[in-house]
Design a protein around this motif. Structure first.
Motif, PDB file in Angstrom:
ATOM      1  N   PRO A   1      -2.859  -4.850   0.638  1.00 25.56           N
ATOM      2  CA  PRO A   1      -2.075  -5.336   1.776  1.00 25.56           C
ATOM      3  C   PRO A   1      -0.723  -5.836   1.273  1.00 25.56           C
ATOM      4  O   PRO A   1      -0.622  -6.238   0.100  1.00 25.56           O
ATOM      5  CB  PRO A   1      -2.922  -6.474   2.338  1.00 25.56           C
TER       6      PRO A   1
ATOM      7  N   SER B   1       0.849  -1.199   0.000  1.00 25.25           N
ATOM      8  CA  SER B   1       0.000   0.000   0.000  1.00 25.25           C
ATOM      9  C   SER B   1       0.885   1.251   0.000  1.00 25.25           C
ATOM     10  O   SER B   1       2.090   1.172   0.272  1.00 25.25           O
ATOM     11  CB  SER B   1      -0.871   0.000   1.249  1.00 25.25           C
TER      12      SER B   1
ATOM     13  N   LYS C   1       3.349 -11.247   3.162  1.00 20.25           N
ATOM     14  CA  LYS C   1       3.490 -10.580   4.460  1.00 20.25           C
ATOM     15  C   LYS C   1       4.649 -11.208   5.224  1.00 20.25           C
ATOM     16  O   LYS C   1       4.505 -12.240   5.874  1.00 20.25           O
ATOM     17  CB  LYS C   1       2.195 -10.650   5.271  1.00 20.25           C
TER      18      LYS C   1
END
Ligand code: ADP
Ligand code: ASP
Ligand code: MG
Length: 416
Positions: A292, A242, A296
């Motif tokens: 997102p 983002s 991650k």
């Protein structure tokens, strides 16, 4: 319309300039604005010229390698010395030498900006001529006529209204425009710069003012990685992040994107792509609204050569709002960039970037009111989206001087 930015590494030699042409040919040359930095390490070389000049040293000796470097690129691109690009480059060096001869100012920041901008003027002249030479029609735009700024030399602030008006009236949206990153001009038409590595920001400014469809910054890495490849082993590509994530990463020191770049893009939700100029068809990293982070994983960032200052009151009195506001007004006065703050009842620690070389002045001012301890040459490490394993790996073999943990981020000030 799309905005591309090619950094120093992408135009570091004649092969690099030829590759810019290849990228443009595969992406299309119409409705593009390309922002170009100084070639290779030219800005560093220009910094040496400024230093020599202000020390009244041998400027000719400092300029010679810069001339030879650009001439070698010209020869690689045009071969034949009759091409007008050789004369244009000579003319830029003559203009610079003229400034050095007639200037009377000894203000480092002012002189710096009048000199280092020639790196960008040289690179864009060469690239624009080379594209024309290869049959690609383009307009070379002097960014100083568009990027209008205040007179904070070396850290100029954009005057948005005037900049927008100039960009809209000068850029031909249908065609290919070639312009400089990093440079602008103040109301007296003195050259200014937006801060080191500021060309990405220029791309963001043009994109914002032109309502561009997107921006691509072409790099020597596959995209934004989860760690600085110069410092950490096996970095992984982030496929998308983002704007907020990108701003945080850039702010903490991920030097792949200049931190100011994201603000104008985010305001108009203009997507930013970071891609490899060696593999232009690979997707790279997309920075977009609300994406997102994928994958991650912990992201490791390091800012080297920082200074950790710890202040305590001379009489064990508390360090409260009043002292803190005085301390911050000194930071502002001496252009000190603050990276991290931690305080307790009687002490206040801050990790700073001494970009403008005002540390000595700041310390002597602070010593009048506080007991001052400081360490120079420390590193500020940041892990976004940390886990225990990541923190343990980072702390290994380091002397940690300060640690701070928030929900998403761990920061360490450490030696080395
Ligand atoms: P430019 O040619 O545009 O000036 P830079 O050299 O300023 O490019 O930025 C690209 C470099 O940034 C890469 O070569 C890499 O070493 C470094 N870098 C630091 N952090 C990261 C990161 N998180 N992801 C990718 N590259 C990074
Ligand atoms: N040439 C400038 C620098 O090296 C600006 C940039 O490359 O972004 O800092
Ligand atoms: Mg750079």
């Amino acid at each position: 319309m799309k905005v591309f930015k090619f950094g120093g590494a992408s135009v570091k030699d004649s092969g690099g300039v030829q590759n810019v042409l290849k990228v443009l040919q595969s992406e299309g040359v119409k409705e593009k604005l390309i922002v170009i930095s100084a070639m290779g390490k030219t800005t560093n070389a220009m910094e040496i010229v400024v230093k020599k000049y202000l020390e009244k040293g041998n400027i000719g000796e400092a300029l010679q390698p810069v001339k030879e470097y650009h001439n070698a690129i010209l020869s690689g691109l045009f071969g034949n010395k009759d091409h007008p690009a050789f004369g244009e480059v000579r003319e830029l060096f003559r203009e610079l030498e003229n400034f050095l001869q007639y200037n009377r100012s000894t203000n480092y920041d002012f002189v710096y900006d009048q000199v280092v901008i020639y790196g960008e003027l040289l690179s864009t002249t060469i690239v624009s001529e080379y594209l024309s030479f290869c049959g690609i029609n383009n307009n070379l735009l002097d960014a100083r006529t568009c990027i209008r700024t205040d007179s904070t030399f070396r850290d100029a602030q954009v005057q948005w209204k005037e900049t927008q008006a100039q960009i809209l009236s000068q850029v031909n949206r249908e065609n290919l425009t070639v312009t400089q990153g990093f440079i602008g001009a103040d109301e007296n038409n003195f050259s200014t710069t937006l801060g080191r590595e500021g060309s990405d920001y220029t791309a963001g400014i043009f994109a914002y003012c032109l309502n561009a469809e997107n921006v691509t910054i072409w790099k020597d890495v596959p995209g934004v990685l989860n760690a600085d490849p110069r410092v950490f082993e096996n970095p992984q590509l982030l496929e998308h992040i983002s704007y907020e994530e990108a701003i945080e990463l850039a702010f903490y020191g991920a030097s792949v994107i200049h931190p100011k770049t994201l603000q104008p893009l985010q305001r108009k939700e203009i997507p930013l792509f970071v891609k490899s100029f060696l593999n232009p068809s690979n997707p790279g990293t997309a920075v977009k609204k609300g994406q997102p982070i994928l994958p991650k994983i912990p992201c490791f960032i390091v800012k080297k050569d920082q200074v950790l200052i710890s202040l305590s009151s001379l009489d064990f009195s508390f360090i409260l709002e009043k002292n803190i506001s005085e301390i911050f007004s000194l930071f502002h006065k001496y252009q000190i960039k603050v990276d991290l703050i931690q305080n307790s009842a009687i002490s206040f620690s801050v990790c700073i970037d001494n970009k403008f070389n005002n540390l000595e002045k700041l310390l002597s001012h602070l010593k009048a009111t506080f007991r001052v301890n400081y360490n120079t040459g420390v590193s500020l490490y940041t892990i976004r989206h940390f886990d225990e394993k990541a923190v343990a790996a980072l702390e290994k073999d380091k002397k940690v001087l300060l640690k701070q943990i928030t929900r998403e981020t761990v920061q360490l000030v450490a030696i080395p």
